[in-house]
Design a protein around this motif. Structure first.
Motif, PDB file in Angstrom:
ATOM      1  N   THR A 120      11.637  -1.759   2.208  1.00  0.00           N
ATOM      2  CA  THR A 120      10.628  -2.779   1.892  1.00  0.00           C
ATOM      3  C   THR A 120       9.672  -2.262   0.829  1.00  0.00           C
ATOM      4  OG1 THR A 120      10.796  -3.606   4.148  1.00  0.00           O
ATOM      5  CG2 THR A 120       8.901  -4.328   2.882  1.00  0.00           C
ATOM      6  N   LEU A 121       9.475  -3.061  -0.198  1.00  0.00           N
ATOM      7  CA  LEU A 121       8.576  -2.688  -1.296  1.00  0.00           C
ATOM      8  C   LEU A 121       7.422  -3.679  -1.361  1.00  0.00           C
ATOM      9  CD1 LEU A 121      11.232  -2.216  -4.161  1.00  0.00           C
ATOM     10  CD2 LEU A 121      10.149  -0.381  -2.841  1.00  0.00           C
ATOM     11  N   THR A 122       6.248  -3.166  -1.713  1.00  0.00           N
ATOM     12  CA  THR A 122       5.125  -4.053  -2.027  1.00  0.00           C
ATOM     13  C   THR A 122       4.917  -3.974  -3.534  1.00  0.00           C
ATOM     14  OG1 THR A 122       4.134  -3.654   0.121  1.00  0.00           O
ATOM     15  CG2 THR A 122       2.694  -4.581  -1.578  1.00  0.00           C
ATOM     16  N   LEU A 123       4.989  -5.113  -4.191  1.00  0.00           N
ATOM     17  CA  LEU A 123       4.949  -5.136  -5.651  1.00  0.00           C
ATOM     18  C   LEU A 123       3.509  -5.108  -6.160  1.00  0.00           C
ATOM     19  CD1 LEU A 123       7.723  -7.840  -6.165  1.00  0.00           C
ATOM     20  CD2 LEU A 123       7.972  -5.369  -5.772  1.00  0.00           C
ATOM     21  N   ARG A 124       3.369  -4.936  -7.472  1.00  0.00           N
ATOM     22  CA  ARG A 124       2.034  -4.824  -8.071  1.00  0.00           C
ATOM     23  C   ARG A 124       1.167  -6.044  -7.791  1.00  0.00           C
ATOM     24  NH1 ARG A 124       4.901  -2.412 -13.385  1.00  0.00           N
ATOM     25  NH2 ARG A 124       6.454  -3.781 -12.470  1.00  0.00           N
ATOM     26  N   GLU A 127       3.175  -9.130  -3.720  1.00  0.00           N
ATOM     27  CA  GLU A 127       4.344  -9.716  -3.053  1.00  0.00           C
ATOM     28  C   GLU A 127       5.157  -8.615  -2.373  1.00  0.00           C
ATOM     29  OE1 GLU A 127       5.855 -13.729  -5.226  1.00  0.00           O
ATOM     30  OE2 GLU A 127       6.403 -11.869  -6.211  1.00  0.00           O
ATOM     31  N   THR A 128       5.876  -9.018  -1.314  1.00  0.00           N
ATOM     32  CA  THR A 128       6.709  -8.037  -0.609  1.00  0.00           C
ATOM     33  C   THR A 128       8.170  -8.428  -0.729  1.00  0.00           C
ATOM     34  OG1 THR A 128       6.331  -9.283   1.421  1.00  0.00           O
ATOM     35  CG2 THR A 128       4.965  -7.322   1.069  1.00  0.00           C
ATOM     36  N   ALA A 154      10.418 -10.926   7.294  1.00  0.00           N
ATOM     37  CA  ALA A 154       9.146 -11.663   7.134  1.00  0.00           C
ATOM     38  C   ALA A 154       8.468 -11.319   5.811  1.00  0.00           C
ATOM     39  CB  ALA A 154       8.225 -11.343   8.305  1.00  0.00           C
ATOM     40  N   THR A 155       9.230 -10.903   4.833  1.00  0.00           N
ATOM     41  CA  THR A 155       8.712 -10.574   3.501  1.00  0.00           C
ATOM     42  C   THR A 155       8.813 -11.806   2.607  1.00  0.00           C
ATOM     43  OG1 THR A 155      10.945  -9.746   3.097  1.00  0.00           O
ATOM     44  CG2 THR A 155       9.257  -8.094   3.501  1.00  0.00           C
ATOM     45  N   ARG A 186      20.337 -16.131   4.719  1.00  0.00           N
ATOM     46  CA  ARG A 186      19.174 -16.795   4.093  1.00  0.00           C
ATOM     47  C   ARG A 186      18.423 -15.894   3.118  1.00  0.00           C
ATOM     48  NH1 ARG A 186      19.916 -21.892   5.126  1.00  0.00           N
ATOM     49  NH2 ARG A 186      20.804 -22.266   7.152  1.00  0.00           N
ATOM     50  N   TYR A 187      19.140 -14.959   2.477  1.00  0.00           N
ATOM     51  CA  TYR A 187      18.503 -14.089   1.491  1.00  0.00           C
ATOM     52  C   TYR A 187      18.226 -14.891   0.219  1.00  0.00           C
ATOM     53  CZ  TYR A 187      19.914  -9.937   4.236  1.00  0.00           C
ATOM     54  OH  TYR A 187      20.088  -8.996   5.207  1.00  0.00           O
ATOM     55  N   ASP A 188      17.408 -14.299  -0.650  1.00  0.00           N
ATOM     56  CA  ASP A 188      17.080 -14.964  -1.918  1.00  0.00           C
ATOM     57  C   ASP A 188      18.038 -14.565  -3.037  1.00  0.00           C
ATOM     58  OD1 ASP A 188      14.416 -16.212  -1.098  1.00  0.00           O
ATOM     59  OD2 ASP A 188      14.203 -14.112  -0.492  1.00  0.00           O
ATOM     60  N   TYR A 189      18.816 -13.476  -2.796  1.00  0.00           N
ATOM     61  CA  TYR A 189      19.710 -12.986  -3.857  1.00  0.00           C
ATOM     62  C   TYR A 189      20.665 -11.980  -3.226  1.00  0.00           C
ATOM     63  CZ  TYR A 189      20.942 -11.199  -8.562  1.00  0.00           C
ATOM     64  OH  TYR A 189      21.587 -10.847  -9.730  1.00  0.00           O
TER      65      TYR A 189
END
Ligand SMILES: [Mn+2]
Length: 405
Positions: A120-124, A127-128, A154-155, A186-189
């Motif tokens: 899991t990454l938190t972007l600049r 957003e997660t 839940a990201t 149900r992924y986005d990509y």
């Protein structure tokens, strides 16, 4: 959010069987998997992407060359200095059990383990994103990996990484999956790897193969590259960019009325001048309607004449940025008319001789050489060889008739 999806870098591919190339071109070809990969990392820096995912087969061979390891360390470090995370899943060419990695990767690199793991990454911008995938523990992963993938976290975003192939129902060695099962998460990509021709399996959410970044043989023709993926209104949009340093291409030239090798040479030189390539291109050319005497045809078939042409036309080839890796006369699609042979026995014999199994046996261990393996992978091979044999038989019988008269 903005990220890059690349796969199948196949660093340090050996490009066997191209030893006839001029030395500077051969050097570029041998370097091409690195040159192409550098384009991916350059793009990541230029676009200031949030992260890079590499979906398997970074290395061409499980025993990675020191050159390839040093290269990748250096590139990952460039991204580390720009604070760009890299998520890596290894594939069937660089599976974990046979890796002899001698240095640790920089801190920005996450190598997914042999079971499905989620990073899991938190972007600049706050957003997660969750990224799920795994590395091949050994050469084959015959089981469906999908049950081990979690559903959308839940990201804000969830991306799947998978090096594999759609299940065919038998002899599935590469993490067999179905598109329906991927969609069910149900992924986005889904960032896919393994198939070297880039391919879209689903538009939205995108499920796609990036293809390899550099073609490695004549069956890997056309543009090669990776995807820059950007978010917009809750969806992810992949945009292809090309990276290949050297292209592979097939082409056909009609030489109707050409009855001598000299005339063929003239036609070829005119074709080169009319068909310059924008990127250095290794071309396999098929000539149609060629009408040569049997001796000349044999010299063409054995490659002797092409070698001579290549040596004497280096300037024209260089100007056109083309190099001919094959020159094949097209075989007229007429059945073998064999009055001296019993047609029925020929047909029966041909059916039992030209089988994939017989070819494999005949070629033995040679078939494992990467360049030959690619050639074997084409399922039209037995039929092609049968056609060539029929053509040669027809010519031999023609010669016999000629001698008799
Ligand atoms: Mn691959």
């Amino acid at each position: 959010m903005k990220f890059i999806h690349a796969a199948d870098l196949h660093l340090d591919s050996p490009f066997l069987g191209l030893t006839g190339l001029p030395s500077n071109l051969l050097a570029s070809v041998r370097q091409s998997t690195f040159t192409a990969a550098t384009q991916v990392f350059d793009q990541a820096l230029a676009q200031q992407v949030d992260f890079v995912v590499l979906a398997g087969d970074l290395f061409d061979r499980a025993e990675q060359s020191v050159t390839a390891q040093a290269y990748l360390f250096q590139q990952f470090d460039r991204l580390n200095q720009a604070q760009i995370p890299v998520i890596v899943s290894f594939g069937n060419h660089d599976y974990l059990a046979d890796q002899h990695q001698t240095v640790a990767y920089p801190a920005n690199v996450t190598v997914l383990g042999s079971t499905v793991t989620t990073k899991t990454l938190t972007l600049r911008d706050g957003e997660t994103v969750a990224i799920s995938g795994f590395s091949y523990p050994q050469r084959w992963v015959p089981t469906d990996p999908l049950p081990d993938f979690p559903v959308h976290a839940a990201t804000d975003w969830h991306i799947g990484m998978l090096h594999g192939a759609v299940a065919t129902g038998s002899d599935d060695h590469y993490a067999p999956f179905t598109v329906a099962d991927l969609l069910s998460k149900r992924y986005d990509y889904w960032a896919l790897g393994h198939i070297h021709h880039r391919q879209v399996l689903n538009q939205q959410p995108p499920i796609l193969y990036a293809g390899n970044t550099q073609g490695r043989a004549i069956n890997e023709t056309g543009e090669k590259g990776a995807y820059l993926v950007t978010s917009d209104h809750g969806q992810l949009h992949p945009q292809f960019f090309d990276t290949a340093a050297i292209l592979w291409a097939t082409a056909t030239l009609d030489v109707q009325g050409t009855t001598s090798l000299t005339a063929l040479g003239t036609q070829l030189t005119a074709w080169l001048a009319a068909q310059p390539a924008e990127t250095p291109t290794l071309t396999a050319l098929t000539v149609t309607h060629l009408a040569l005497a049997p001796g000349d045809l044999a010299s063409l078939r054995q490659g002797e004449w092409l070698q001579l042409y290549l040596r004497t036309h280096a300037r024209q080839l260089k100007a056109a940025q083309r190099y001919l890796v094959a020159l094949t006369p097209a075989i007229p699609a007429q059945p073998l008319a064999a009055p001296q042979l019993d047609q029925q026995y020929w047909d029966q014999g041909a059916d039992t001789v030209f089988t994939p199994e017989n070819l494999q046996t005949t070629f033995g261990k040679l078939a494992q050489e990467p360049a030959l393996a690619a050639w074997f992978a084409n399922q039209n091979r037995p039929a092609e060889l049968q056609q060539q044999a029929e053509q040669m038989l027809a010519e031999l019988m023609g010669e016999e008739d000629h001698d008799a008269s």
